[in-house]
Design a protein around this motif. Sequence first.
Motif, PDB file in Angstrom:
ATOM      1  N   SER A   9      22.384  -1.015  22.578  1.00  0.00           N
ATOM      2  CA  SER A   9      23.805  -0.741  22.665  1.00  0.00           C
ATOM      3  C   SER A   9      24.602  -1.853  21.992  1.00  0.00           C
ATOM      4  CB  SER A   9      24.223  -0.592  24.124  1.00  0.00           C
ATOM      5  OG  SER A   9      24.015  -1.819  24.773  1.00  0.00           O
ATOM      6  N   ARG A  10      25.712  -1.486  21.522  1.00  0.00           N
ATOM      7  CA  ARG A  10      26.535  -2.444  20.786  1.00  0.00           C
ATOM      8  C   ARG A  10      27.521  -3.073  21.728  1.00  0.00           C
ATOM      9  NH1 ARG A  10      26.160  -2.221  15.295  1.00  0.00           N
ATOM     10  NH2 ARG A  10      28.274  -2.895  15.039  1.00  0.00           N
ATOM     11  N   ASP A  11      27.845  -4.331  21.452  1.00  0.00           N
ATOM     12  CA  ASP A  11      28.861  -5.012  22.248  1.00  0.00           C
ATOM     13  C   ASP A  11      29.855  -5.700  21.321  1.00  0.00           C
ATOM     14  OD1 ASP A  11      27.396  -7.121  21.346  1.00  0.00           O
ATOM     15  OD2 ASP A  11      26.768  -7.891  23.280  1.00  0.00           O
ATOM     16  N   ARG A  12      30.702  -6.539  21.870  1.00  0.00           N
ATOM     17  CA  ARG A  12      31.765  -7.141  21.069  1.00  0.00           C
ATOM     18  C   ARG A  12      31.267  -8.205  20.102  1.00  0.00           C
ATOM     19  NH1 ARG A  12      34.453 -11.636  24.826  1.00  0.00           N
ATOM     20  NH2 ARG A  12      32.591 -12.023  26.013  1.00  0.00           N
ATOM     21  N   PHE A  13      30.082  -8.781  20.337  1.00  0.00           N
ATOM     22  CA  PHE A  13      29.583  -9.822  19.442  1.00  0.00           C
ATOM     23  C   PHE A  13      28.975  -9.235  18.176  1.00  0.00           C
ATOM     24  CE2 PHE A  13      29.364 -11.780  23.678  1.00  0.00           C
ATOM     25  CZ  PHE A  13      30.202 -12.858  23.463  1.00  0.00           C
ATOM     26  N   ASP A  14      28.776  -7.960  18.176  1.00  0.00           N
ATOM     27  CA  ASP A  14      28.215  -7.335  16.979  1.00  0.00           C
ATOM     28  C   ASP A  14      29.256  -7.222  15.884  1.00  0.00           C
ATOM     29  OD1 ASP A  14      25.759  -7.142  18.072  1.00  0.00           O
ATOM     30  OD2 ASP A  14      26.092  -5.134  18.901  1.00  0.00           O
ATOM     31  N   GLU A  15      30.488  -7.343  16.231  1.00  0.00           N
ATOM     32  CA  GLU A  15      31.512  -7.147  15.236  1.00  0.00           C
ATOM     33  C   GLU A  15      32.163  -8.459  14.822  1.00  0.00           C
ATOM     34  OE1 GLU A  15      34.095  -4.047  16.162  1.00  0.00           O
ATOM     35  OE2 GLU A  15      32.459  -2.807  16.879  1.00  0.00           O
TER      36      GLU A  15
END
Length: 188
Positions: free
Chosen positions: A5-11
């Motif tokens: 799952s993606r979170d805010r640090f991926d962006e």
Amino acid sequence: MSKPSRDRFDEVPRTTGRVGAHRAEEPGMNGWVVLLWSFVAALVLIIVGIFGALTVMGRIDLFPEAAPSAAPTPEQTGVIDTSYSVLILNASPDDGLDDQMRDTLINEGWPAASVLASDSESDDFATTTVYYVSAEDEEAATGLAGIIGGAQVQQSDYYAGQTEDGQKQLTVVIGVDRTAAAPETPAP
């Protein structure tokens, strides 16, 4: 397979350059510090080189052998020979020193007839001295110097003609060092 799952640090935007601890300034040496260390290193190398050269040439001994202590030479005490006649000359400004020394020698066993006491022409002789004529008289002169209390002993033929019939003689010249007002250290 499932995707994480993606979170805010991926962006987080990817930027060029360093990230984290690598952002600190690059450690570098100041030019003056480098120059100072160069001088110190050169000085140490020069000193070590000089010391090494002196050691190789033998001018410096790293492990010197202990010098054997020289045995003290025995002090000559001389012999007391009352067969010598003794001429005592008072060459100091105090009167009566020649008679006192004459009495001392008579008490030590010299015959009264062989001890002559007189005043000298001089009254400023520096150090009390026992004079003897020949080398064979030195032991007797040293013994006499010990009796009168540490006088100097010196060979001289100045008083050689003072005796009759070849009688062996020692001459004591009393100096200013024996006076009551003698200075602590006699003048040279």
